[in-house]
Design a protein around this motif. Structure first.
Motif, short mmCIF file in Angstrom:
data_model
loop_
_atom_site.label_atom_id
_atom_site.label_comp_id
_atom_site.label_asym_id
_atom_site.label_seq_id
_atom_site.Cartn_x
_atom_site.Cartn_y
_atom_site.Cartn_z
N ARG A 103 6.25 3.30 28.74
CA ARG A 103 5.81 4.70 28.84
C ARG A 103 4.72 4.90 29.88
O ARG A 103 4.25 6.01 30.08
N ARG A 104 4.24 3.83 30.47
CA ARG A 104 3.12 3.88 31.43
C ARG A 104 1.90 4.59 30.84
O ARG A 104 1.33 5.51 31.43
N ILE A 105 1.53 4.15 29.64
CA ILE A 105 0.33 4.70 28.98
C ILE A 105 -0.63 3.54 28.71
O ILE A 105 -0.22 2.38 28.70
N PRO A 106 -1.92 3.85 28.48
CA PRO A 106 -2.89 2.77 28.26
C PRO A 106 -2.61 1.99 26.97
O PRO A 106 -2.17 2.56 25.97
N PHE A 107 -2.92 0.69 27.06
CA PHE A 107 -2.87 -0.20 25.89
C PHE A 107 -4.31 -0.53 25.51
O PHE A 107 -5.13 -0.83 26.38
N ILE A 108 -4.61 -0.45 24.22
CA ILE A 108 -5.96 -0.77 23.77
C ILE A 108 -5.89 -1.87 22.73
O ILE A 108 -5.23 -1.72 21.69
N ALA A 109 -6.54 -3.00 23.02
CA ALA A 109 -6.60 -4.14 22.10
C ALA A 109 -7.76 -3.89 21.14
O ALA A 109 -8.92 -3.85 21.55
N VAL A 110 -7.45 -3.70 19.86
CA VAL A 110 -8.50 -3.35 18.90
C VAL A 110 -8.87 -4.56 18.04
O VAL A 110 -7.99 -5.27 17.55
N ASN A 111 -10.17 -4.79 17.92
CA ASN A 111 -10.67 -5.78 16.97
C ASN A 111 -10.48 -5.19 15.57
O ASN A 111 -10.99 -4.11 15.28
N PRO A 304 -11.86 7.27 2.24
CA PRO A 304 -10.97 7.34 1.09
C PRO A 304 -10.31 5.96 0.89
O PRO A 304 -10.08 5.25 1.88
N PRO A 305 -10.01 5.56 -0.37
CA PRO A 305 -9.49 4.21 -0.62
C PRO A 305 -8.32 3.80 0.27
O PRO A 305 -8.25 2.66 0.72
N ALA A 306 -7.43 4.73 0.60
CA ALA A 306 -6.27 4.37 1.43
C ALA A 306 -6.67 4.00 2.86
O ALA A 306 -5.92 3.34 3.57
N LEU A 307 -7.87 4.42 3.28
CA LEU A 307 -8.34 4.03 4.62
C LEU A 307 -9.25 2.80 4.55
O LEU A 307 -9.72 2.31 5.58
N CYS A 308 -9.53 2.31 3.31
CA CYS A 308 -10.34 1.09 3.17
C CYS A 308 -9.47 -0.14 3.35
O CYS A 308 -9.81 -1.06 4.09
N THR A 309 -8.32 -0.17 2.65
CA THR A 309 -7.40 -1.30 2.82
C THR A 309 -6.70 -1.14 4.16
O THR A 309 -6.69 -0.06 4.76
N ASP A 310 -6.10 -2.25 4.63
CA ASP A 310 -5.57 -2.26 6.00
C ASP A 310 -4.56 -1.14 6.24
O ASP A 310 -3.68 -0.88 5.42
N ASN A 311 -4.68 -0.50 7.39
CA ASN A 311 -3.81 0.63 7.72
C ASN A 311 -3.80 0.82 9.24
O ASN A 311 -4.66 0.29 9.95
N GLY A 312 -2.84 1.60 9.73
CA GLY A 312 -2.73 1.82 11.17
C GLY A 312 -3.67 2.92 11.66
O GLY A 312 -4.06 2.92 12.83
N ALA A 313 -4.05 3.84 10.77
CA ALA A 313 -4.88 4.97 11.20
C ALA A 313 -6.23 4.48 11.72
O ALA A 313 -6.75 5.00 12.71
N MET A 314 -6.80 3.48 11.05
CA MET A 314 -8.12 3.00 11.52
C MET A 314 -7.99 2.32 12.88
O MET A 314 -8.93 2.36 13.69
N ILE A 315 -6.83 1.72 13.16
CA ILE A 315 -6.63 1.05 14.45
C ILE A 315 -6.43 2.12 15.54
O ILE A 315 -7.00 2.03 16.64
N ALA A 316 -5.64 3.15 15.21
CA ALA A 316 -5.45 4.26 16.16
C ALA A 316 -6.79 4.93 16.44
O ALA A 316 -7.11 5.26 17.59
N TRP A 317 -7.59 5.11 15.39
CA TRP A 317 -8.89 5.78 15.56
C TRP A 317 -9.83 4.95 16.43
O TRP A 317 -10.48 5.48 17.36
N LEU A 323 -10.80 4.67 23.98
CA LEU A 323 -10.17 5.40 25.10
C LEU A 323 -11.12 6.46 25.65
O LEU A 323 -11.25 6.63 26.87
N ARG A 324 -11.80 7.17 24.74
CA ARG A 324 -12.75 8.21 25.18
C ARG A 324 -13.82 7.63 26.08
O ARG A 324 -14.40 8.32 26.92
N LEU A 325 -14.16 6.35 25.88
CA LEU A 325 -15.20 5.71 26.69
C LEU A 325 -14.61 4.97 27.88
O LEU A 325 -15.31 4.25 28.59
N GLY A 326 -13.29 5.11 28.04
CA GLY A 326 -12.63 4.43 29.16
C GLY A 326 -12.41 2.94 28.92
O GLY A 326 -12.17 2.17 29.87
N LEU A 327 -12.51 2.52 27.67
CA LEU A 327 -12.37 1.09 27.36
C LEU A 327 -10.92 0.74 27.05
O LEU A 327 -10.52 0.66 25.89
#
Ligand code: KG4
Ligand code: ZN
Length: 355
Positions: A103-111, A304-317, A323-327
């Motif tokens: 898609r030619r979009i940025p990739f962000i490696a998240v810890n 909320p508990p559903a955001l405490c256990t592993d999930n994709g939303a926290m990685i997207a966030w 991304l906002r910082l250009g990282l």
């Protein structure tokens, strides 16, 4: 701006779509592999990696469908790139890189730990700096969060993580896997005062944690009560579960109280105590920490508990915050099985791969 977040570092195959405007979480799909690991009483890395491979495409398709968007609408793609079970991490990172390339979009490696650390900002208005208790299955740390990518570790575990103490305790008590929710359920019917369990390091200086002595004490109590087949009566198991939960809660609160004093002195601008990670889903613990924060005049924030256990939303966030910082990251980014949030912090004694 819509970001896809992919999480595959342990036993959840997860994908989410998060937006920077309007309703933030557009979709958050978590496929738990619990059934696939249950026969083994814990997560088997090879089984996890294969299951991620089998399920990830379908989970991403579901997340996009639930968000009502197509892959062409994505502004960037973020994936957990460590720390974690490396086979699974590879699956998520390769998928994210493929999407970014196509898609030619940025990739962000998240810890993954940064995903947990920033997750409270997804659900609540929360400014830097804040004091964070990050308690999950693999980690137990107190951190001053100064900003995106800026963490100062105040304490860590010298042996097990808090989630590990829940998981091992549940296994010992025959309550099954995953242990945290099983202990919490059993503890509701239990008397926490019946069996005195130790509070390792409580009252000692510093902010480090230790849970292995607690596990040993629990094993001794359980063995003394078990019948000839090794089984526990339901009320004994409930009392021990309640005792374990209270002891873990007291240890976390004691160390956090020390960290509050340090945080206050070194980060006078901060006024929030934040808890994140799978263990933060525990209602009794949330209450205990909320009371501590109130007593010290700090705001208390827990996702909320559903955001405490592993999930994709926290990685997207976390991806969105970066991304906002250009990282953004190159497609040559190599996944990292170990990836401390505060590289300057000395490894804890006995912490092994958990550093
Ligand atoms: O953050 P997480 O989903 O995965 C890791 O990054 O490790 O945390 C999983 C851990 C497990 O040890 C699990 O037993 C614990 O969080 N956990 C809980 C609860 N829900 C999950 N511990 C206590 N009470 C809970 N309700
Ligand atoms: Zn996690």
């Amino acid at each position: 701006m819509l970001i896809l977040g992919i999480e595959t570092s342990c036993d959840e195959t997860a994908a989410a779509v998060v937006s920077d405007a309007g309703e933030r979480i557009r979709a958050n799909v978590v496929f738990s592999q619990i059934a696939e690991h249950r026969p083994y009483g814990g997560v088997v890395p090879e089984v996890a990696a294969r299951a991620h491979l089998d399920h990830l495409d379908g989970i991403i398709a579901r997340a996009l469908a639930e968000a009502g968007i197509g892959i062409k609408d994505l502004a960037a793609v973020a994936a957990t790139a460590g720390p974690g079970l490396i086979g699974g991490v590879f699956v998520g990172v390769m998928e994210a890189k493929a999407i970014a390339l196509a898609r030619r979009i940025p990739f962000i490696a998240v810890n993954h730990l940064e995903g947990h650390a920033l997750s409270p900002r997804l659900a609540s208005a929360l400014d830097f700096p804040y004091l964070l208790l990050l308690a999950s299955g693999g980690h137990c740390q107190l951190l001053a969060v100064e900003g995106v990518g800026r963490y100062r570790r105040l304490g860590t575990t010298i042996d097990d993580a808090a989630g590990e103490a829940f998981d091992k305790g549940a296994k010992l008590l025959g309550l099954g896997y995953p242990g945290g929710p099983a202990i919490e359920r059993a503890a509701r019917a239990g008397d926490a005062r019946r069996f005195p369990l130790p509070r390792p390091l409580a009252g000692r200086p510093g902010c480090d944690f230790s849970f292995s002595g607690l596990k040993t004490a629990l094993r001794q109590q359980a063995q003394a009560l078990a019948d000839a087949s090794g089984a526990l009566a339901a009320d004994d198991a409930a009392d021990l579960a309640a005792g374990l939960q209270a002891a873990i809660g007291d240890c976390l609160a004691d160390r956090t109280a020390h960290a509050i004093a340090l945080f206050r002195a070194r980060w006078p601008g901060g006024n929030s105590l934040v808890v994140a990670g799978g263990v933060a889903a525990n209602a009794a613990l949330r209450q205990q920490l909320a009371a501590l924060a109130a007593d010290r005049g700090l705001a208390f924030i827990a996702p909320p508990p559903a955001l405490c256990t592993d999930n994709g939303a926290m990685i997207a966030w976390a991806g969105l915050e970066r991304l906002r910082l250009g990282l953004v990251d190159g497609l040559d980014f190599a996944p990292r099985p170990r990836w401390p949030l505060d590289p300057a912090a000395a490894p804890a004694i006995g912490a092994g791969v958990k550093a």
